[in-house]
Design an enzyme around this catalytic site. Structure first.
Site, PDB file in Angstrom:
ATOM      1  CG  PHE A 140      35.454  42.066  44.472  1.00 21.44           C
ATOM      2  CD1 PHE A 140      36.491  43.281  43.259  1.00 21.44           C
ATOM      3  CD2 PHE A 140      34.347  42.417  44.441  1.00 21.44           C
ATOM      4  CE1 PHE A 140      36.809  43.862  42.566  1.00 21.44           C
ATOM      5  CE2 PHE A 140      34.290  44.516  43.505  1.00 21.44           C
ATOM      6  CZ  PHE A 140      34.959  44.794  43.008  1.00 21.44           C
ATOM      7  CG  ASP A 209      33.035  36.204  42.155  1.00 25.42           C
ATOM      8  OD1 ASP A 209      33.672  37.120  40.518  1.00 25.42           O
ATOM      9  OD2 ASP A 209      32.367  37.384  42.729  1.00 25.42           O
ATOM     10  CE1 TYR A 234      34.141  44.809  35.268  1.00 24.60           C
ATOM     11  CE2 TYR A 234      31.403  44.259  35.529  1.00 24.60           C
ATOM     12  CZ  TYR A 234      32.809  44.418  36.496  1.00 24.60           C
ATOM     13  OH  TYR A 234      32.754  45.169  37.604  1.00 24.60           O
ATOM     14  CE  LYS A 235      37.059  42.804  37.088  1.00 24.52           C
ATOM     15  NZ  LYS A 235      36.556  42.265  38.833  1.00 24.52           N
ATOM     16  NE  ARG A 383      44.369  45.089  40.334  1.00 25.92           N
ATOM     17  CZ  ARG A 383      42.686  44.593  39.779  1.00 25.92           C
ATOM     18  NH1 ARG A 383      42.295  43.550  40.367  1.00 25.92           N
ATOM     19  NH2 ARG A 383      41.433  45.420  39.075  1.00 25.92           N
TER      20      ARG A 383
HETATM   21  C1  PLP Z   1      34.606  42.949  39.159  1.00 24.80           C
HETATM   22  C2  PLP Z   1      34.552  41.840  40.824  1.00 24.80           C
HETATM   23  C3  PLP Z   1      33.549  42.064  40.984  1.00 24.80           C
HETATM   24  C4  PLP Z   1      32.436  43.040  39.996  1.00 24.80           C
HETATM   25  O1  PLP Z   1      31.217  43.103  40.466  1.00 24.80           O
HETATM   26  P1  PLP Z   1      30.031  44.014  39.979  1.00 24.80           P
HETATM   27  O2  PLP Z   1      28.669  43.911  40.068  1.00 24.80           O
HETATM   28  O3  PLP Z   1      29.911  43.781  38.545  1.00 24.80           O
HETATM   29  O4  PLP Z   1      30.567  45.429  40.389  1.00 24.80           O
HETATM   30  C5  PLP Z   1      32.660  41.079  42.145  1.00 24.80           C
HETATM   31  N1  PLP Z   1      33.384  39.874  42.471  1.00 24.80           N
HETATM   32  C6  PLP Z   1      35.231  40.002  42.255  1.00 24.80           C
HETATM   33  C7  PLP Z   1      35.667  38.533  42.638  1.00 24.80           C
HETATM   34  C8  PLP Z   1      35.337  40.900  41.098  1.00 24.80           C
HETATM   35  O5  PLP Z   1      36.537  40.819  40.692  1.00 24.80           O
END
Ligand code: PLP
Length: 408
Positions: A140, A209, A234-235, A383
Site C-alpha cells: 500500500f 502492517d 476503520y476497516k 475489489r
Molecule cells: C488502509 C491502509 C493504510 C491506511 O493508512 P492511513 O494512515 O490510515 O491512511 C495503510 N497501510 C495499509 C496496508 C492499508 O491497507
C-alpha cells in the site's frame, strides 16, 4: 446465465446462511439492503455507537468537561482500547496502544526497529553495519513512502522486493523489514510466521502492517514472535472514518523501543512537564500527543460487536464466503470477462476477492448504482471485501449475479 443454476445457488446461499452461527451479528450493524462489500475500506457502523458518542459529547465533554480525562477514563483510553484489540490479533495485554494514523505508526515502528536492530536483537552485541530496510515492493503506497523517508533519516538503503523474495535479500546488513500481512490490491495473504522467522534468522526486526487482516483472520502476533505491528481500525474493526490506528511492540522489546516521535504522552511523568525526555514503561512509549478522544471512544464502543466472537469462526466464514462468491462468479460470468487475482489456496487468501476486469472503474460505478458496493483500484481491479460479521452468503450470490448482469 441459466435460471436453473441461479435457483440452485440461491438455495445454497439460503442453506449456508441458515447454518451460519455469525448470522445474528448482522443486526448489530446499521445496514440496509445494499450488498456492502467495502468493509475492507470502511467498516459498517455498529448500531449502538451513535448513542454512546452522544453520551460522550453531552455528558463527558458537555458536563464533566476537563474532569473526564480522569473520571471518564479518557487519559488511559489508548492502552485500554489497545488491550481490547489485543485478543483479536493474538497479543497478550500491555503491548498495544491506540492512536495516530497507520501511516504515523509505520514511521514510529520502522525507525524504532532500525534503532533496535543496530543495538543487536534481544541485547545481542551491536551491529552498527546494519544499513538496509527491506520493504514490500507491492505495498500500500503510504507504507512505501514512509519506508523511503525512514531509510533516508536513518541512513539506510531501501530494498523493495516482492514478499516472496524477502528471504533472498536478507543478510547481515538488514536492519528492518516492513511487510503487509495481506496485499490490499489482490487480497493475497503473506506468510507471517515463515517470513518473521526468516527475518529473525538474519538478526533483523520485522514490522507487520495488519490493516487487511486484523478482524478478518487470526494473526498470532505473540505466537509467531512478531517484533512490531501496526494496523488501522476503520476497516474490519469498524471504528469509523479516520478512527485511530494502533501500534504493537512486543513486550521483550519495550525497554529498548526508542520512539522517533517522543511526545509528552510517552513521557514517564507526563504531568511533570520536564524539559528532558524520559520514556514511560511498556506500550505507553508508543503514544505521542493528546489522544483523539471522540474517534477513540467511538472505536471503543464499536469493538463491543466482537464480544463473544471467535476469530477462528470469523476466518472459517470468511473463507466460505470468498469460496462461494468465486463459485457464483464462475457460474454466472462468461469465461474470460474477469480474472481472479486472489489466490485459490486458503492459506494464501485474505478476506477479499479481487477481480481483474476491463473497464473496472466503470463496472464498479454501475455495480454501486445497483446496490452492490465494492471498490475499484487502479488500473483494472474490482475489489470485494468480505466482512464475516455482517456479510451473508445471499449477499455473495447477489453480488456475483449483478456483476454478471452488469457485464452482460
Ligand atoms: C488502509 C491502509 C493504510 C491506511 O493508512 P492511513 O494512515 O490510515 O491512511 C495503510 N497501510 C495499509 C496496508 C492499508 O491497507
Amino acid at each position: 446465465m441459466s435460471d436453473l443454476r441461479s435457483d440452485d445457488l440461491r438455495a445454497e446461499a439460503e442453506a449456508l446462511d441458515s447454518r451460519d452461527e455469525l448470522a445474528a451479528k448482522r443486526k448489530e450493524f446499521a445496514l440496509d439492503d445494499t450488498v456492502y462489500l467495502d468493509g475492507n475500506s470502511l467498516g459498517a457502523l455498529p448500531a449502538h455507537v451513535p448513542a454512546r458518542l452522544a453520551e460522550v459529547m453531552t455528558h463527558e465533554w458537555g458536563k464533566l468537561r476537563i474532569r473526564s480525562w480522569e473520571e471518564s477514563g479518557w487519559w488511559t483510553a489508548p492502552e485500554r482500547i489497545g488491550d481490547r484489540i489485543a485478543p483479536l490479533v493474538g497479543a497478550a495485554p500491555g503491548q498495544i496502544v491506540v492512536g495516530d494514523s497507520t501511516s504515523v505508526n509505520v514511521f514510529k515502528a520502522l525507525v524504532a526497529a532500525v534503532r533496535m536492530a543496530r543495538e543487536g536483537r534481544e541485547g545481542r552485541e551491536g551491529r552498527e553495519g546494519r544499513d538496509e530496510i527491506v520493504v514490500d515492493a507491492t505495498t500500500f503506497p503510504t507504507d512505501g513512502y514512509i519506508a523511503e523517508s525512514a531509510a533516508r533519516l536513518t541512513g539506510c538503503r531501501l530494498i523493495p522486493v516482492a514478499p516472496g523474495d524477502v528471504p533472498g535479500v536478507l543478510g547481515e546488513r538488514t536492519a528492518a523489514v516492513l511487510l503487509n500481512h495481506a496485499d490490499y490490491r489482490t487480497g493475497r495473504l503473506h506468510d507471517l510466521p515463515g517470513l518473521t522467522a526468516a527475518v529473525h534468522a538474519a538478526g533483523a526486526l520485522v514490522v507487520w502492517d495488519l490493516c487487511h487482516t486484523a478482524g478478518a483472520l487470526p494473526v498470532g502476533l505473540d505466537a509467531h514472535g512478531v517484533d512490531l505491528a501496526v494496523g488501522c481500525t476503520y476497516k474490519y474493526l469498524n471504528g469509523g472514518p479516520g478512527s485511530p490506528a494502533y501500534l504493537y511492540v512486543r513486550e521483550a522489546l519495550q525497554p529498548r523501543f526508542d520512539s522517533p516521535l517522543p511526545g509528552w504522552n510517552s513521557h514517564a511523568e507526563p504531568f511533570g512537564m520536564r524539559p528532558a525526555f524520559e520514556a514511560a514503561d511498556g506500550a505507553l512509549r508508543g503514544r505521542v500527543g493528546t489522544p483523539d478522544i471522540l474517534s477513540m471512544l467511538a472505536l471503543e464502543a464499536a469493538l463491543d460487536v466482537w464480544d463473544g466472537v471467535s476469530v477462528d469462526d470469523v476466518r472459517a466464514k470468511s473463507l466460505a464466503l470468498t469460496d462461494f462468491f468465486l463459485r457464483c462468479v464462475g457460474a454466472y460470468v462468461p469465461q474470460g470477462e474477469v480474472e481472479s487475482l486472489t489466490p485459490a489456496a486458503h492459506g494464501e487468501r485474505g478476506s477479499q476477492v479481487a477481480l481483474r476486469c476491463e473497464g473496472a472503474g466503470d463496472v464498479m460505478r454501475r455495480l454501486v448504482e445497483r446496490g452492490v458496493v465494492g471498490d475499484f483500484r487502479a488500473p483494472d481491479v474490482l475489489r470485494f471485501g468480505f466482512t464475516p460479521l455482517y456479510v451473508s452468503f445471499a449477499d455473495a450470490e447477489r453480488a456475483a449475479r449483478v456483476l454478471a448482469e452488469t457485464l452482460g
